[in-house]
Design a protein around this motif. Structure first.
Motif, PDB file in Angstrom:
ATOM      1  N   THR A   1      18.762  43.740   7.827  1.00 37.95           N
ATOM      2  CA  THR A   1      19.700  42.615   7.851  1.00 37.95           C
ATOM      3  C   THR A   1      20.322  42.433   9.238  1.00 37.95           C
ATOM      4  O   THR A   1      20.609  41.311   9.636  1.00 37.95           O
ATOM      5  CB  THR A   1      20.804  42.823   6.812  1.00 37.95           C
ATOM      6  OG1 THR A   1      21.298  44.162   6.893  1.00 37.95           O
ATOM      7  CG2 THR A   1      20.283  42.604   5.411  1.00 37.95           C
ATOM      8  N   LEU A   2      20.516  43.536   9.968  1.00 34.32           N
ATOM      9  CA  LEU A   2      21.078  43.424  11.319  1.00 34.32           C
ATOM     10  C   LEU A   2      20.179  42.592  12.213  1.00 34.32           C
ATOM     11  O   LEU A   2      20.654  41.813  13.042  1.00 34.32           O
ATOM     12  CB  LEU A   2      21.267  44.826  11.923  1.00 34.32           C
ATOM     13  CG  LEU A   2      21.874  44.895  13.330  1.00 34.32           C
ATOM     14  CD1 LEU A   2      22.661  46.185  13.499  1.00 34.32           C
ATOM     15  CD2 LEU A   2      20.812  44.836  14.434  1.00 34.32           C
ATOM     16  N   ALA A   3      18.880  42.738  12.061  1.00 35.93           N
ATOM     17  CA  ALA A   3      17.949  42.011  12.917  1.00 35.93           C
ATOM     18  C   ALA A   3      17.837  40.533  12.539  1.00 35.93           C
ATOM     19  O   ALA A   3      17.836  39.654  13.404  1.00 35.93           O
ATOM     20  CB  ALA A   3      16.569  42.670  12.848  1.00 35.93           C
TER      21      ALA A   3
ATOM     22  N   LEU B   1      15.870  35.471   7.615  1.00 38.35           N
ATOM     23  CA  LEU B   1      16.287  34.595   8.724  1.00 38.35           C
ATOM     24  C   LEU B   1      16.217  33.123   8.304  1.00 38.35           C
ATOM     25  O   LEU B   1      17.174  32.357   8.517  1.00 38.35           O
ATOM     26  CB  LEU B   1      15.381  34.846   9.929  1.00 38.35           C
ATOM     27  CG  LEU B   1      15.717  34.182  11.271  1.00 38.35           C
ATOM     28  CD1 LEU B   1      14.987  34.917  12.401  1.00 38.35           C
ATOM     29  CD2 LEU B   1      15.353  32.706  11.322  1.00 38.35           C
ATOM     30  N   LEU B   2      15.091  32.726   7.719  1.00 38.18           N
ATOM     31  CA  LEU B   2      14.914  31.329   7.303  1.00 38.18           C
ATOM     32  C   LEU B   2      15.953  30.933   6.249  1.00 38.18           C
ATOM     33  O   LEU B   2      16.538  29.844   6.323  1.00 38.18           O
ATOM     34  CB  LEU B   2      13.509  31.126   6.748  1.00 38.18           C
ATOM     35  CG  LEU B   2      12.355  31.273   7.751  1.00 38.18           C
ATOM     36  CD1 LEU B   2      11.011  31.263   7.031  1.00 38.18           C
ATOM     37  CD2 LEU B   2      12.403  30.160   8.789  1.00 38.18           C
ATOM     38  N   GLN B   3      16.174  31.812   5.289  1.00 36.55           N
ATOM     39  CA  GLN B   3      17.121  31.498   4.228  1.00 36.55           C
ATOM     40  C   GLN B   3      18.540  31.342   4.767  1.00 36.55           C
ATOM     41  O   GLN B   3      19.274  30.436   4.364  1.00 36.55           O
ATOM     42  CB  GLN B   3      17.066  32.587   3.155  1.00 36.55           C
ATOM     43  CG  GLN B   3      17.710  32.206   1.832  1.00 36.55           C
ATOM     44  CD  GLN B   3      19.205  32.441   1.826  1.00 36.55           C
ATOM     45  OE1 GLN B   3      19.720  33.210   2.642  1.00 36.55           O
ATOM     46  NE2 GLN B   3      19.913  31.785   0.915  1.00 36.55           N
ATOM     47  N   ARG B   4      18.941  32.217   5.697  1.00 35.01           N
ATOM     48  CA  ARG B   4      20.290  32.161   6.256  1.00 35.01           C
ATOM     49  C   ARG B   4      20.517  30.850   7.007  1.00 35.01           C
ATOM     50  O   ARG B   4      21.624  30.296   6.979  1.00 35.01           O
ATOM     51  CB  ARG B   4      20.546  33.342   7.192  1.00 35.01           C
ATOM     52  CG  ARG B   4      20.527  34.705   6.532  1.00 35.01           C
ATOM     53  CD  ARG B   4      21.590  34.839   5.462  1.00 35.01           C
ATOM     54  NE  ARG B   4      21.661  36.208   4.961  1.00 35.01           N
ATOM     55  CZ  ARG B   4      20.974  36.682   3.942  1.00 35.01           C
ATOM     56  NH1 ARG B   4      20.154  35.880   3.257  1.00 35.01           N
ATOM     57  NH2 ARG B   4      21.097  37.938   3.551  1.00 35.01           N
TER      58      ARG B   4
ATOM     59  N   PHE C   1      25.130  38.974  16.798  1.00 29.80           N
ATOM     60  CA  PHE C   1      24.537  40.293  16.995  1.00 29.80           C
ATOM     61  C   PHE C   1      25.623  41.345  17.133  1.00 29.80           C
ATOM     62  O   PHE C   1      25.520  42.447  16.568  1.00 29.80           O
ATOM     63  CB  PHE C   1      23.628  40.304  18.229  1.00 29.80           C
ATOM     64  CG  PHE C   1      22.180  40.137  17.908  1.00 29.80           C
ATOM     65  CD1 PHE C   1      21.513  41.075  17.124  1.00 29.80           C
ATOM     66  CD2 PHE C   1      21.469  39.042  18.361  1.00 29.80           C
ATOM     67  CE1 PHE C   1      20.166  40.920  16.811  1.00 29.80           C
ATOM     68  CE2 PHE C   1      20.129  38.878  18.060  1.00 29.80           C
ATOM     69  CZ  PHE C   1      19.482  39.818  17.284  1.00 29.80           C
ATOM     70  N   MET C   2      26.677  41.019  17.883  1.00 32.59           N
ATOM     71  CA  MET C   2      27.771  41.968  18.035  1.00 32.59           C
ATOM     72  C   MET C   2      28.445  42.242  16.684  1.00 32.59           C
ATOM     73  O   MET C   2      28.756  43.381  16.347  1.00 32.59           O
ATOM     74  CB  MET C   2      28.797  41.433  19.028  1.00 32.59           C
ATOM     75  CG  MET C   2      28.305  41.256  20.468  1.00 32.59           C
ATOM     76  SD  MET C   2      27.648  42.759  21.222  1.00 32.59           S
ATOM     77  CE  MET C   2      25.877  42.505  21.024  1.00 32.59           C
ATOM     78  N   ASN C   3      28.641  41.176  15.905  1.00 33.58           N
ATOM     79  CA  ASN C   3      29.255  41.338  14.585  1.00 33.58           C
ATOM     80  C   ASN C   3      28.366  42.165  13.658  1.00 33.58           C
ATOM     81  O   ASN C   3      28.847  43.004  12.883  1.00 33.58           O
ATOM     82  CB  ASN C   3      29.528  39.974  13.950  1.00 33.58           C
ATOM     83  CG  ASN C   3      30.657  39.231  14.627  1.00 33.58           C
ATOM     84  OD1 ASN C   3      31.506  39.834  15.281  1.00 33.58           O
ATOM     85  ND2 ASN C   3      30.670  37.910  14.501  1.00 33.58           N
ATOM     86  N   SER C   4      27.058  41.922  13.741  1.00 36.51           N
ATOM     87  CA  SER C   4      26.130  42.668  12.893  1.00 36.51           C
ATOM     88  C   SER C   4      26.057  44.134  13.303  1.00 36.51           C
ATOM     89  O   SER C   4      25.944  45.021  12.454  1.00 36.51           O
ATOM     90  CB  SER C   4      24.725  42.046  12.966  1.00 36.51           C
ATOM     91  OG  SER C   4      24.703  40.798  12.319  1.00 36.51           O
ATOM     92  N   ILE C   5      26.108  44.379  14.611  1.00 37.69           N
ATOM     93  CA  ILE C   5      26.120  45.765  15.083  1.00 37.69           C
ATOM     94  C   ILE C   5      27.340  46.484  14.523  1.00 37.69           C
ATOM     95  O   ILE C   5      27.262  47.612  14.025  1.00 37.69           O
ATOM     96  CB  ILE C   5      26.101  45.815  16.625  1.00 37.69           C
ATOM     97  CG1 ILE C   5      24.720  45.407  17.138  1.00 37.69           C
ATOM     98  CG2 ILE C   5      26.460  47.208  17.132  1.00 37.69           C
ATOM     99  CD1 ILE C   5      24.646  45.261  18.635  1.00 37.69           C
ATOM    100  N   VAL C   6      28.487  45.789  14.594  1.00 41.35           N
ATOM    101  CA  VAL C   6      29.720  46.380  14.070  1.00 41.35           C
ATOM    102  C   VAL C   6      29.624  46.578  12.553  1.00 41.35           C
ATOM    103  O   VAL C   6      30.126  47.567  12.011  1.00 41.35           O
ATOM    104  CB  VAL C   6      30.931  45.487  14.417  1.00 41.35           C
ATOM    105  CG1 VAL C   6      32.177  45.930  13.671  1.00 41.35           C
ATOM    106  CG2 VAL C   6      31.179  45.517  15.923  1.00 41.35           C
ATOM    107  N   LYS C   7      28.960  45.655  11.883  1.00 42.99           N
ATOM    108  CA  LYS C   7      28.859  45.706  10.426  1.00 42.99           C
ATOM    109  C   LYS C   7      27.912  46.795   9.941  1.00 42.99           C
ATOM    110  O   LYS C   7      28.157  47.444   8.918  1.00 42.99           O
ATOM    111  CB  LYS C   7      28.398  44.338   9.905  1.00 42.99           C
ATOM    112  CG  LYS C   7      28.403  44.198   8.390  1.00 42.99           C
ATOM    113  CD  LYS C   7      28.019  42.765   8.007  1.00 42.99           C
ATOM    114  CE  LYS C   7      28.013  42.583   6.493  1.00 42.99           C
ATOM    115  NZ  LYS C   7      27.617  41.195   6.120  1.00 42.99           N
ATOM    116  N   TYR C   8      26.810  47.008  10.688  1.00 39.07           N
ATOM    117  CA  TYR C   8      25.770  47.920  10.209  1.00 39.07           C
ATOM    118  C   TYR C   8      25.537  49.139  11.087  1.00 39.07           C
ATOM    119  O   TYR C   8      24.807  50.057  10.692  1.00 39.07           O
ATOM    120  CB  TYR C   8      24.434  47.161  10.087  1.00 39.07           C
ATOM    121  CG  TYR C   8      24.478  46.007   9.121  1.00 39.07           C
ATOM    122  CD1 TYR C   8      24.622  46.219   7.758  1.00 39.07           C
ATOM    123  CD2 TYR C   8      24.385  44.693   9.567  1.00 39.07           C
ATOM    124  CE1 TYR C   8      24.660  45.158   6.865  1.00 39.07           C
ATOM    125  CE2 TYR C   8      24.434  43.626   8.682  1.00 39.07           C
ATOM    126  CZ  TYR C   8      24.561  43.861   7.336  1.00 39.07           C
ATOM    127  OH  TYR C   8      24.608  42.812   6.464  1.00 39.07           O
TER     128      TYR C   8
END
Length: 404
Positions: free
Chosen positions: A59-61, A131-134, A220-227
């Motif tokens: 999910t991070l990617a 990715l497509l769904q989001r 990406f920064m938010n996802s890094i923090v999240k995961y």
């Protein structure tokens, strides 16, 4: 007394928030209460930790590429509508897919070196579908069609449960996420007009590329923090520690059930507004803090029972972290309520500073406190970072001029 139009506006807002909360709650509940405990019970704590890490990476990617396009579309859609312009976004989508593929291939080989070519392909396929769904989900947000988003959640859960049946026979967890993603995307595309948009650049492309690049960096920064907690812990302490930590955060998922959907609805409504009064901001912040405090008390009280039910193998170890991880989730939830106001009504360049600061402080504080206090110290570092990020966003909104 409110006039009829104002009453309808606020009624619609509350109804959309409720629909979005239910839409988010259903798949999270299925994952947290059915899918992941089933996978955990069928695997060792070490293997389960690796699976949780790979799910986080998956999910991070994918999500940053999809959500960046989604939020960019929300922010500029009024301009495209007024100018009767079409294009740019499907063009950017085609650029995003191969970039996501490169990240997925490298990361999968790193975290699952013994996975094999078929597993890498399944990770790549699932990530692309996510990715497509989001991105294409933005069509329902633009039209404020939260009933359709709710329907999508039912399709997603149906796919998850079919994937779980496949897991019970094959012991291949990626089939759960692949099946769910395929069902979800199929429903989204069936009722979506964005797919028919032209693959071309318009005179707005340069500006859109800039906005999307900034938001992609921020996502990406938010996802890094999240995961990143799981992605960092796995190389440091192994799968057992990831299993213990992830189970400790299960209670905080209850908080995100309400706050994450609320944040997306707020941004959808903000996309149609020209300004936001300080008074309204203060009300948002106060409500967020009050609800957060109540949620914290509730979650801590029920934590032990839920952990013993879902993850009995390592529930006792996880309980030692629950008080910190839940506090971190509460502060993060309030941050997510404030975030749309800064994103929409303050200069978008602030997102670069906030995203960069969040990531650097997150990794720095988590690792520093990990060296001091091990797994519990790691959690304390995350809590300190969450408090700093909330403080920064409040200060930026209150002290900086409105973007033009």
């Amino acid at each position: 007394m409110l006039d009829e139009n104002t009453r309808k506006y606020y009624t619609g807002f509350v109804w959309d928030v409720a629909l979005n909360i239910v839409s988010s709650a259903i798949p999270i509940a299925v994952l947290q209460l059915v899918i992941l405990p089933t996978i955990a019970s069928a695997t060792s704590s070490e293997k389960n930790g690796q699976i949780v890490t790979l799910i986080s990476f998956l999910t991070l990617a994918a999500e940053p590429f999809g959500f960046a396009l989604n939020n960019t579309k929300l922010l500029v859609n009024e301009t495209y509508t007024m100018e009767k312009s079409r294009g740019d976004f499907n063009y950017l989508l085609l650029i995003s897919i191969p970039l996501n593929a490169i990240i997925i291939i490298i990361g999968t080989i790193y975290y699952a070196p013994d996975g094999g070519a078929v597993f890498v392909f399944m990770m790549l396929l699932t990530s692309t579908i996510i990715l497509l769904q989001r991105y294409f989900m933005v069509f329902f947000r633009l039209t404020l069609n939260y009933r359709r988003i709710l329907l999508d959640s039912f399709f997603l859960c149906t796919g998850y449960l079919i994937g779980l049946l496949l897991f019970n026979t094959s012991r291949d967890w990626i089939l759960v996420y692949a099946s769910g993603s395929i069902f979800s995307l199929s429903q989204t595309l069936w009722h979506n007009k964005l797919l028919k948009g032209p693959i071309r650049r318009t005179p707005f492309f340069k500006n859109i590329l800039k906005k999307n690049s900034i938001l992609l960096f921020v996502e990406f920064m938010n996802s890094i923090v999240k995961y990143a907690d799981r992605l960092i812990l796995y190389p440091l302490l192994g799968g057992v520690a990831v299993s213990i930590y992830y189970s400790a955060t299960i209670i905080s998922k209850l908080i995100s059930l309400a706050v994450t959907p609320l944040s997306t609805v707020i941004l959808s409504y903000f996309s149609k507004m020209e300004s936001l009064k300080r008074r309204t901001f203060y009300v948002m912040l106060s409500v967020g803090l009050t609800v957060g405090a109540v949620c914290y008390i509730f979650c801590v009280l029920i934590a032990e029972s839920i952990l013993n039910w879902l993850y009995p193998k390592w529930a006792a170890e996880s309980m030692q972290l629950v008080y910190i991880t839940t506090a971190c989730a509460v502060v993060g939830a309030v941050n997510n309520i404030v975030r749309p106001a800064v994103l929409k009504f303050r200069n978008i360049s602030w997102q670069l500073l906030l995203g960069g600061a969040d990531t650097v402080l997150y990794i720095g504080l988590a690792y520093t406190f990990f060296l001091i206090g091990g797994l519990k110290g790691f959690c304390i570092g995350l809590l300190i970072n969450a408090i700093i990020q909330l403080f920064l966003r409040v200060v930026i909104f209150l002290t900086q001029p409105q973007s033009t």
